[in-house]
Design an enzyme around this catalytic site. Sequence first.
Site, PDB file in Angstrom:
ATOM      1  N   GLY A  39       0.841  -1.200   0.000  1.00 37.92           N
ATOM      2  CA  GLY A  39       0.000   0.000   0.000  1.00 37.92           C
ATOM      3  C   GLY A  39       0.861   1.229   0.000  1.00 37.92           C
ATOM      4  O   GLY A  39       2.085   1.138   0.068  1.00 37.92           O
ATOM      5  N   GLU A  55      -0.290   0.769  -6.357  1.00 38.74           N
ATOM      6  CA  GLU A  55       0.646   0.440  -5.285  1.00 38.74           C
ATOM      7  C   GLU A  55       0.926  -1.049  -5.244  1.00 38.74           C
ATOM      8  O   GLU A  55       2.062  -1.475  -5.029  1.00 38.74           O
ATOM      9  CB  GLU A  55       0.086   0.903  -3.926  1.00 38.74           C
ATOM     10  CG  GLU A  55       0.141   2.398  -3.701  1.00 38.74           C
ATOM     11  CD  GLU A  55       1.560   2.916  -3.403  1.00 38.74           C
ATOM     12  OE1 GLU A  55       2.478   2.100  -3.219  1.00 38.74           O
ATOM     13  OE2 GLU A  55       1.738   4.145  -3.381  1.00 38.74           O
ATOM     14  N   GLU A  59       4.705  -2.429  -5.740  1.00 37.26           N
ATOM     15  CA  GLU A  59       5.435  -3.048  -4.640  1.00 37.26           C
ATOM     16  C   GLU A  59       5.599  -4.544  -4.761  1.00 37.26           C
ATOM     17  O   GLU A  59       6.491  -5.138  -4.155  1.00 37.26           O
ATOM     18  CB  GLU A  59       4.750  -2.713  -3.301  1.00 37.26           C
ATOM     19  CG  GLU A  59       4.844  -1.231  -2.979  1.00 37.26           C
ATOM     20  CD  GLU A  59       4.308  -0.909  -1.596  1.00 37.26           C
ATOM     21  OE1 GLU A  59       4.708   0.120  -1.036  1.00 37.26           O
ATOM     22  OE2 GLU A  59       3.485  -1.678  -1.077  1.00 37.26           O
ATOM     23  N   PRO A  76      -5.973   8.411  14.951  1.00 38.96           N
ATOM     24  CA  PRO A  76      -4.892   9.399  14.819  1.00 38.96           C
ATOM     25  C   PRO A  76      -3.489   8.811  14.991  1.00 38.96           C
ATOM     26  O   PRO A  76      -2.556   9.247  14.340  1.00 38.96           O
ATOM     27  CB  PRO A  76      -5.194  10.395  15.944  1.00 38.96           C
ATOM     28  CG  PRO A  76      -6.661  10.301  16.148  1.00 38.96           C
ATOM     29  CD  PRO A  76      -7.020   8.871  15.880  1.00 38.96           C
ATOM     30  N   GLU A 108      11.158  -6.802  -0.381  1.00 41.47           N
ATOM     31  CA  GLU A 108      10.787  -8.130  -0.806  1.00 41.47           C
ATOM     32  C   GLU A 108       9.271  -8.240  -0.761  1.00 41.47           C
ATOM     33  O   GLU A 108       8.608  -7.525  -0.016  1.00 41.47           O
ATOM     34  CB  GLU A 108      11.393  -9.164   0.149  1.00 41.47           C
ATOM     35  CG  GLU A 108      11.633 -10.504  -0.506  1.00 41.47           C
ATOM     36  CD  GLU A 108      12.188 -11.533   0.464  1.00 41.47           C
ATOM     37  OE1 GLU A 108      11.929 -12.721   0.240  1.00 41.47           O
ATOM     38  OE2 GLU A 108      12.850 -11.143   1.442  1.00 41.47           O
TER      39      GLU A 108
END
Lengths: 223, 223
Positions: A39, A55, A59, A76, A108
């Site tokens: 992500g 993403e 990745e 938060p 990886e």
Amino acid sequence: MINLAVDAVVFGYTSEDGLSVLLIQRKIPPFEGEWALPGGLVKENESLDEAVMRELKEETGVSINYLEQLYTFGEPKRDPRNRVVSVAYYGLVRPDVFHLLADTDALEAAWFNLDELPKLAFDHQNILNLARVRLKGKITYEPIGFELLDKKFPFSELEKLYQTVLDKPIDRRNFKKKIMSYDFLEETTEKQILKGAGRPGNLFKFNEKKYLDLKKKGINIDL
Amino acid sequence: MINLAVDAVVFGYTSEDGLSVLLIQRKIPPFEGEWALPGGLVKENESLDEAVMRELKEETGVSINYLEQLYTFGEPKRDPRNRVVSVAYYGLVRPDVFHLLADTDALEAAWFNLDELPKLAFDHQNILNLARVRLKGKITYEPIGFELLDKKFPFSELEKLYQTVLDKPIDRRNFKKKIMSYDFLEETTEKQILKGAGRPGNLFKFNEKKYLDLKKKGINIDL
DNA sequence: CCAAAAGTGTTGGTAGTACACCCATGA
DNA sequence: TCATGGGTGTACTACCAACACTTTTGG
């Protein structure tokens, strides 16, 4: 200033290894070197769906376009540095069709069996848990299997798939009765090629049209 | 730079008027003067849940703490000016316990019956539509009514509630059989005070403990 | 011939659905 | 006495759950 991210919970299924999940090893702080869900931050001009696919591709090398939105996590302090709100997605694929290729922020990328998970960065274990629950729920009202099994497969493969995802045993006869009543499977005359002992089963295939119809209409496999 | 907002779809139910939704009239551009869902930007140090409750309170005076996350809307052009991603929440309340008070960005706050809606700003009509679907789904696996009906109420009030939310007629006898089988209602000896003709019904009340238990365990009201 | 996996039906119980007439009240 | 809404039971059907033995193959 609030940062907006997306995360992907990509489950993989094979009949040999059951359920796994695709993780990356982080290249950068925080949690450098630890495992996490793929992500990253959403860009100014892309939709959330686009962001999560991008993403994931960047990745892990995995390219899929049927993730579903799961939940948005916005406590938060969930990222120790900045405020990051993350929109999580999930999906279920067959791992063997992808060639993993870690890149950008990932050292990886690898599939981890669900019962051999490493400790995950951030609140990603929570996200994964929720995805697991939703996946179970989902297959009770939507048929699965078409994208996960071979073109032709013995009935026991579908049974194994349901047992694995639902994580409980299923009565073979009742399950077959129910699935067959929806009429999206066709029996072929071919027989399974065996690995090991046992009676070889007939091979089945999906009737794609009926299968997709039922995805829309919904089914009910309460087991 | 992506802005993060929350929006609230607050449904109201009364037996007289059925389902309504709480809207505000925008004080500032874009869509100045038009009606929209209450909502606004998330602050740096509050959770999403806190943000949506706060905005709702600020703009409408309504204070509730049991909204559920619905979906996150993130199309790049959904706000004509900046990029705004919005996490939508929904809930169902009884309107008559609140005193509406428009404030901050709202010129006015009001309940609109679902079939007399004004044109809504942004993609808020989409959000509302999705909330409507989810609400219908939700009441089939979770009991409702406790927060929406009087302490004591004739059975027909509960029936009317389900018919209104599901938007279809229900067989009175079958419905009663089903609800009663879950055993979260208690019949009192009191009778309804009538407004108009008709046989007065017995009053019922919720067994709060059993009701809350079933909220967790889940029920199944497929009608 | 033994172990492994596939194939196959019946029965009993439960839950769902459809359906219509009488009762208590106010006007 | 009429209109309004409340109260009630039965019968049929469909679905679900439980359950065990036989068949085909490989070793």
